[in-house]
Design a protein around this motif. Structure first.
Motif, PDB file in Angstrom:
ATOM      1  N   ASP A   9       0.828  -1.211   0.000  1.00 54.31           N
ATOM      2  CA  ASP A   9       0.000   0.000   0.000  1.00 54.31           C
ATOM      3  C   ASP A   9       0.866   1.267   0.000  1.00 54.31           C
ATOM      4  O   ASP A   9       0.544   2.243  -0.664  1.00 54.31           O
ATOM      5  CB  ASP A   9      -0.930   0.020   1.216  1.00 54.31           C
ATOM      6  N   VAL A  10       1.965   1.212   0.742  1.00 58.15           N
ATOM      7  CA  VAL A  10       2.862   2.362   0.815  1.00 58.15           C
ATOM      8  C   VAL A  10       3.523   2.612  -0.541  1.00 58.15           C
ATOM      9  O   VAL A  10       3.667   3.754  -0.971  1.00 58.15           O
ATOM     10  CB  VAL A  10       3.942   2.136   1.903  1.00 58.15           C
ATOM     11  N   THR A  11       3.917   1.553  -1.225  1.00 56.22           N
ATOM     12  CA  THR A  11       4.642   1.696  -2.494  1.00 56.22           C
ATOM     13  C   THR A  11       3.733   1.798  -3.714  1.00 56.22           C
ATOM     14  O   THR A  11       4.229   1.998  -4.825  1.00 56.22           O
ATOM     15  CB  THR A  11       5.605   0.521  -2.699  1.00 56.22           C
ATOM     16  N   HIS A  12       2.441   1.685  -3.529  1.00 57.82           N
ATOM     17  CA  HIS A  12       1.507   1.712  -4.659  1.00 57.82           C
ATOM     18  C   HIS A  12       1.657   2.957  -5.553  1.00 57.82           C
ATOM     19  O   HIS A  12       1.678   2.823  -6.782  1.00 57.82           O
ATOM     20  CB  HIS A  12       0.063   1.565  -4.184  1.00 57.82           C
ATOM     21  N   ASP A  32       5.745  11.426  -1.689  1.00 53.85           N
ATOM     22  CA  ASP A  32       5.404  11.131  -0.295  1.00 53.85           C
ATOM     23  C   ASP A  32       5.692   9.676   0.047  1.00 53.85           C
ATOM     24  O   ASP A  32       6.134   9.364   1.151  1.00 53.85           O
ATOM     25  CB  ASP A  32       3.944  11.459  -0.022  1.00 53.85           C
ATOM     26  N   ALA A  33       5.444   8.781  -0.911  1.00 54.25           N
ATOM     27  CA  ALA A  33       5.713   7.357  -0.690  1.00 54.25           C
ATOM     28  C   ALA A  33       7.206   7.116  -0.492  1.00 54.25           C
ATOM     29  O   ALA A  33       7.604   6.336   0.382  1.00 54.25           O
ATOM     30  CB  ALA A  33       5.192   6.534  -1.863  1.00 54.25           C
ATOM     31  N   LYS A  36       8.110   8.198   2.962  1.00 58.82           N
ATOM     32  CA  LYS A  36       7.628   7.248   3.969  1.00 58.82           C
ATOM     33  C   LYS A  36       8.491   5.995   4.005  1.00 58.82           C
ATOM     34  O   LYS A  36       8.814   5.478   5.071  1.00 58.82           O
ATOM     35  CB  LYS A  36       6.167   6.887   3.706  1.00 58.82           C
TER      36      LYS A  36
END
Length: 64
Positions: A9-12, A32-33, A36
């Protein structure tokens, strides 16, 4: 290495940017990813850097 919860989900957003189906266009979500991911993996990176430093400084003395 520690498990990163919801990594997909973070790297999507990054996956979407790199998709061959779309024209490459860097987005704020991808930026932003990346930020994070850096914060989530920073502790692991510090451990690896410390280990590398140890190996280069201490190991030659041990091998002699």
């Amino acid at each position: 290495m520690r498990f990163i919860s919801n990594f997909a989900d973070v790297t999507h957003p990054i996956t979407e940017v790199l998709s061959k189906k779309k024209k490459f266009e860097w987005t704020c979500a991808a930026k932003d990813a990346i930020k994070k991911i850096k914060t989530l993996t920073a502790p692991v990176s510090r451990i690896l850097i410390s280990l590398r430093s140890f190996l280069f400084t201490a190991m030659p003395a041990i091998l002699v």
